[in-house]
Motif scaffolding. Structure first.
Motif, PDB file in Angstrom:
ATOM      1  N   ILE A  88     -47.509 -30.900  28.785  1.00 51.77           N
ATOM      2  CA  ILE A  88     -46.502 -31.689  28.797  1.00 51.77           C
ATOM      3  C   ILE A  88     -46.093 -32.285  30.249  1.00 51.77           C
ATOM      4  N   SER A  89     -46.240 -33.813  30.074  1.00 50.51           N
ATOM      5  CA  SER A  89     -45.742 -34.701  31.132  1.00 50.51           C
ATOM      6  C   SER A  89     -43.759 -34.955  30.744  1.00 50.51           C
ATOM      7  N   SER A  90     -43.243 -35.134  29.659  1.00 50.67           N
ATOM      8  CA  SER A  90     -41.897 -35.421  29.963  1.00 50.67           C
ATOM      9  C   SER A  90     -41.567 -34.551  28.520  1.00 50.67           C
ATOM     10  N   LEU A  91     -39.920 -33.854  29.027  1.00 48.62           N
ATOM     11  CA  LEU A  91     -39.683 -33.492  27.861  1.00 48.62           C
ATOM     12  C   LEU A  91     -38.908 -34.253  26.819  1.00 48.62           C
ATOM     13  N   CYS A 105     -39.843 -24.245  29.168  1.00 52.55           N
ATOM     14  CA  CYS A 105     -41.153 -25.190  29.531  1.00 52.55           C
ATOM     15  C   CYS A 105     -42.092 -25.292  30.278  1.00 52.55           C
ATOM     16  N   GLN A 106     -41.869 -23.899  31.203  1.00 52.51           N
ATOM     17  CA  GLN A 106     -43.105 -24.005  32.586  1.00 52.51           C
ATOM     18  C   GLN A 106     -43.978 -23.951  32.708  1.00 52.51           C
ATOM     19  N   ASN A 107     -44.958 -24.020  33.808  1.00 53.83           N
ATOM     20  CA  ASN A 107     -46.592 -24.171  33.614  1.00 53.83           C
ATOM     21  C   ASN A 107     -46.849 -25.358  32.965  1.00 53.83           C
ATOM     22  N   ASN A 108     -46.269 -26.541  33.055  1.00 50.16           N
ATOM     23  CA  ASN A 108     -46.697 -28.188  32.635  1.00 50.16           C
ATOM     24  C   ASN A 108     -47.131 -28.910  33.547  1.00 50.16           C
ATOM     25  N   ARG A 109     -46.295 -30.381  33.450  1.00 49.61           N
ATOM     26  CA  ARG A 109     -46.139 -31.186  34.186  1.00 49.61           C
ATOM     27  C   ARG A 109     -45.370 -32.236  33.973  1.00 49.61           C
ATOM     28  N   ILE A 110     -44.300 -31.704  33.822  1.00 49.29           N
ATOM     29  CA  ILE A 110     -43.422 -32.094  33.529  1.00 49.29           C
ATOM     30  C   ILE A 110     -42.321 -32.427  34.892  1.00 49.29           C
ATOM     31  N   THR A 111     -42.256 -33.973  35.375  1.00 46.04           N
ATOM     32  CA  THR A 111     -41.379 -34.683  36.268  1.00 46.04           C
ATOM     33  C   THR A 111     -40.022 -35.024  36.440  1.00 46.04           C
ATOM     34  N   THR A 112     -38.644 -34.432  35.538  1.00 46.89           N
ATOM     35  CA  THR A 112     -38.342 -34.946  35.273  1.00 46.89           C
ATOM     36  C   THR A 112     -36.784 -34.385  34.284  1.00 46.89           C
ATOM     37  N   LEU A 113     -35.844 -33.868  34.570  1.00 44.18           N
ATOM     38  CA  LEU A 113     -35.586 -33.252  33.572  1.00 44.18           C
ATOM     39  C   LEU A 113     -33.773 -33.928  32.538  1.00 44.18           C
ATOM     40  N   ILE A 114     -34.006 -35.571  32.891  1.00 44.21           N
ATOM     41  CA  ILE A 114     -33.018 -35.815  32.628  1.00 44.21           C
ATOM     42  C   ILE A 114     -32.824 -36.000  30.985  1.00 44.21           C
ATOM     43  N   PRO A 115     -34.006 -35.747  30.473  1.00 48.37           N
ATOM     44  CA  PRO A 115     -33.825 -35.290  28.825  1.00 48.37           C
ATOM     45  C   PRO A 115     -33.062 -34.415  28.671  1.00 48.37           C
ATOM     46  N   VAL A 116     -32.402 -32.985  29.185  1.00 48.47           N
ATOM     47  CA  VAL A 116     -31.796 -32.488  28.682  1.00 48.47           C
ATOM     48  C   VAL A 116     -30.267 -32.846  29.696  1.00 48.47           C
ATOM     49  N   GLN A 117     -29.806 -33.988  29.922  1.00 55.21           N
ATOM     50  CA  GLN A 117     -28.651 -33.870  30.170  1.00 55.21           C
ATOM     51  C   GLN A 117     -27.566 -34.093  29.623  1.00 55.21           C
ATOM     52  N   ASN A 118     -27.481 -34.248  27.623  1.00 53.01           N
ATOM     53  CA  ASN A 118     -26.432 -33.385  27.180  1.00 53.01           C
ATOM     54  C   ASN A 118     -26.674 -32.708  26.217  1.00 53.01           C
ATOM     55  N   LEU A 119     -27.379 -31.324  26.587  1.00 56.42           N
ATOM     56  CA  LEU A 119     -28.304 -30.307  26.132  1.00 56.42           C
ATOM     57  C   LEU A 119     -26.943 -29.714  27.476  1.00 56.42           C
ATOM     58  N   ILE A 120     -26.279 -28.976  26.768  1.00 57.41           N
ATOM     59  CA  ILE A 120     -25.085 -28.750  27.716  1.00 57.41           C
ATOM     60  C   ILE A 120     -24.512 -27.399  26.788  1.00 57.41           C
ATOM     61  N   LYS A 121     -25.679 -26.382  25.474  1.00 55.67           N
ATOM     62  CA  LYS A 121     -25.897 -25.302  25.597  1.00 55.67           C
ATOM     63  C   LYS A 121     -26.929 -24.275  25.689  1.00 55.67           C
ATOM     64  N   LEU A 122     -27.468 -24.972  26.958  1.00 56.97           N
ATOM     65  CA  LEU A 122     -28.257 -23.934  26.916  1.00 56.97           C
ATOM     66  C   LEU A 122     -27.990 -23.090  27.934  1.00 56.97           C
ATOM     67  N   GLN A 123     -28.677 -21.833  27.736  1.00 51.25           N
ATOM     68  CA  GLN A 123     -28.065 -20.755  27.979  1.00 51.25           C
ATOM     69  C   GLN A 123     -29.344 -20.315  29.654  1.00 51.25           C
ATOM     70  N   GLU A 124     -30.641 -20.622  28.979  1.00 52.22           N
ATOM     71  CA  GLU A 124     -31.669 -20.280  29.396  1.00 52.22           C
ATOM     72  C   GLU A 124     -32.716 -21.390  29.713  1.00 52.22           C
ATOM     73  N   LEU A 125     -33.535 -21.700  31.650  1.00 63.52           N
ATOM     74  CA  LEU A 125     -33.545 -22.511  30.981  1.00 63.52           C
ATOM     75  C   LEU A 125     -34.755 -22.437  32.847  1.00 63.52           C
ATOM     76  N   TYR A 126     -36.177 -22.318  32.035  1.00 63.03           N
ATOM     77  CA  TYR A 126     -37.417 -22.189  32.742  1.00 63.03           C
ATOM     78  C   TYR A 126     -38.020 -23.163  32.399  1.00 63.03           C
ATOM     79  N   VAL A 127     -38.509 -23.749  34.015  1.00 60.42           N
ATOM     80  CA  VAL A 127     -39.151 -25.285  34.387  1.00 60.42           C
ATOM     81  C   VAL A 127     -39.262 -24.678  35.890  1.00 60.42           C
ATOM     82  N   HIS A 128     -39.852 -23.902  36.218  1.00 62.03           N
ATOM     83  CA  HIS A 128     -40.646 -23.683  37.388  1.00 62.03           C
ATOM     84  C   HIS A 128     -42.271 -24.142  36.490  1.00 62.03           C
ATOM     85  N   SER A 129     -42.890 -24.201  38.409  1.00 61.51           N
ATOM     86  CA  SER A 129     -44.225 -24.767  37.835  1.00 61.51           C
ATOM     87  C   SER A 129     -44.810 -25.667  37.489  1.00 61.51           C
TER      88      SER A 129
END
Length: 175
Positions: A88-91, A105-129
């Protein structure tokens, strides 16, 4: 084929009742053959078969060859999304998921977190690698509920960006 293999447990054409069962699923697990505990013998390349499953609350699609989440852009009831170990390259597509609490969403090819900007109920976010260069998309609104934020390692993410997020947003960046 994915539903036949993982949900129905046979390779016959689904019956009307089986199609009804699929249409009302709240949890779906598609784990590819390279995973430690797979439930599929082949890799998915897209999620088009999920776009109309409006009852889904949890999706697990790991160890596949997915490049996009755009097909999920109508699934506004999701609160857990596990899409790690893909391509995955984009959220893009998750913006509608206002109730999302867990995003792995770890271990992908994601380049930006902008799609999460309005997801303010997030409690756990894994974006490493991934291929993040910035943590733009996170805001102070995330800081109250976001208790687990694993963003390291990300080889292109500079230390000053991590310090900015920790100092200005109050979000602890972990690795």
């Amino acid at each position: 084929m994915a539903f036949q293999e993982t949900v129905l447990g046979h390779k016959n054409a689904p019956t009307h009742d089986e199609l009804q069962t699929i249409a009302t699923l709240t949890v779906l697990r598609f784990v590819g053959p390279s995973a430690p505990y797979p439930n599929m013998s082949f890799e998915l390349t897209n999620l088009s078969g999920l776009s109309h499953l409006s009852h889904l609350e949890t999706i697990i699609v790991t160890h596949h060859n997915l490049e996009s989440l755009k097909e999920l852009d109508k699934l506004d009831k999701l609160n857990k999304l596990f899409v790690y170990d893909n391509q995955i390259s984009s959220l893009e597509g998750i913006e509608i998921m206002k109730d999302l609490e867990q995003l792995y969403c770890q271990n992908n090819r994601i380049t930006t977190l902008i799609p999460v900007q309005n997801l303010i109920k997030l409690q756990e976010l894994y974006v490493h690698s991934n291929e993040l260069t910035s943590l733009e998309g996170l805001s102070e609104e995330h800081s109250d509920l976001l208790k687990t934020f694993i963003c390291m390692p990300n080889d292109k993410l500079h230390q000053r960006e991590i310090i900015r997020v920790e100092n200005t947003l109050g979000i602890r960046c972990k690795g």
